[in-house]
Design an enzyme around this catalytic site. Structure first.
Site, mmCIF file in Angstrom:
data_model
loop_
_atom_site.group_PDB
_atom_site.id
_atom_site.type_symbol
_atom_site.label_atom_id
_atom_site.label_comp_id
_atom_site.label_asym_id
_atom_site.label_seq_id
_atom_site.Cartn_x
_atom_site.Cartn_y
_atom_site.Cartn_z
ATOM 1 N N LEU A 18 0.817 -1.207 0.000
ATOM 2 C CA LEU A 18 0.000 0.000 0.000
ATOM 3 C C LEU A 18 0.852 1.259 0.000
ATOM 4 C CD1 LEU A 18 -2.744 1.380 0.212
ATOM 5 C CD2 LEU A 18 -2.679 0.987 2.680
ATOM 6 N N TYR A 148 -2.188 -8.138 16.620
ATOM 7 C CA TYR A 148 -2.252 -7.096 15.598
ATOM 8 C C TYR A 148 -3.495 -6.238 15.825
ATOM 9 C CZ TYR A 148 -2.923 -5.164 10.854
ATOM 10 O OH TYR A 148 -3.127 -4.343 9.778
ATOM 11 N N LYS A 152 -3.695 -2.174 16.626
ATOM 12 C CA LYS A 152 -4.445 -1.246 15.784
ATOM 13 C C LYS A 152 -5.557 -0.552 16.571
ATOM 14 C CE LYS A 152 -2.219 -1.770 11.896
ATOM 15 N NZ LYS A 152 -1.487 -0.639 11.262
ATOM 16 N N THR A 183 -2.366 -7.520 -1.155
ATOM 17 C CA THR A 183 -0.937 -7.388 -0.868
ATOM 18 C C THR A 183 -0.449 -8.696 -0.256
ATOM 19 O OG1 THR A 183 -1.315 -6.540 1.366
ATOM 20 C CG2 THR A 183 -1.191 -4.912 -0.408
#
Length: 254
Positions: A18, A148, A152, A183
């Site tokens: 990204l 994760y 976040k 991705t």
């Protein structure tokens, strides 16, 4: 800002996925200069060569305070796009060693916090802004990467705090919450994923339009609708909710 004409942008994690598209879109929206920051800026040679001098590579590991301070010393940044991040795909309780959990927080949360603190004065003085590229995992538990998600979610609260703290100074803060992007990080996920270019365009254009939160792809929109209707379920039985969303997304992508 209504566009990026004559503006200077710094983008972290700019060397892959990204981040590459964020650089391209910033240039397409008229940025006069893009500081493309990466731990290995040598990987940015192609982007630098193609940008007619508008891309400046910067060596930046967001866990290195000295490198952050050196990057901030340029003094001419109008928009910081915090994109650098890592994942951590292991369970919480069943994992013996928490070193990867600490690393994930160091990059995704503390690295972002130190970046914002270092650039805040010049962004404030230039009436600029911040874009936080986060994830739907900030509001809906990642089934495979709970640490994760935690990092976040913490950064989502950080962004909200920064928005409130700098609101009176005219600083615009946008949070982008992508879902499944095509991705390497999402390679194993099913369904038709959004392209990095689409997510980059919607994230930057959302910021330019004054949006506080951007849901930049179709899976993200499904999560947004679920947040609107089933927030309690997301908090109390997140795996069931996210399994159902994944099945819905995969069916509609077929």
């Amino acid at each position: 800002m209504t566009d990026l004409t004559n503006r200077t942008v710094l983008i972290t994690g700019a060397n892959r996925g990204l981040g590459v598209s964020l650089v391209d879109v910033a240039l397409a929206r008229g940025a006069s200069k893009v500081y493309a920051a990466a731990r290995n800026p040598e990987m940015l040679a192609e982007a630098v060569a193609a940008a007619d001098g508008r891309v400046v590579p910067v060596r930046l590991d967001v866990t290195d305070p000295a490198q952050i301070e050196e990057a901030a010393a340029v003094g001419d940044v109008d928009l910081v796009i915090s994109n650098a991040g890592i994942t951590c795909q292991v369970p919480i309780v069943a994992t013996d060693n928490i070193d990867d959990f600490r690393k994930t927080m160091e990059v995704n949360y503390f690295g972002t916090m130190n970046l914002v603190r270092a650039f805040a004065d010049q962004i404030r003085s230039r009436s600029g802004g911040f874009v936080f590229i986060l994830s739907v995992a900030a509001v809906s538990l990642s089934r495979s990467a709970p640490a994760y998600s935690a990092s976040k979610a913490a950064t989502l609260m950080l962004a909200s705090s920064v928005r409130e703290e700098l609101r009176a100074d005219g600083v615009e803060v946008t949070v982008s919450l992508p879902g499944w992007i095509d991705t390497d990080m999402a390679a194993a996920l099913p369904g038709e994923k959004a392209t990095p270019r689409e997510v980059a365009e919607r994230s930057i254009d959302g910021h330019l339009a004054g949006d506080a939160v951007v849901w930049p792809d179709r899976f993200a929109e499904l999560v947004r609708d679920t947040v609107d209707d089933q927030m309690l379920d997301l908090l109390t039985r997140p795996r069931d909710v996210m399994n159902a969303l994944a099945q819905q997304f995969t069916r509609t992508s077929a």
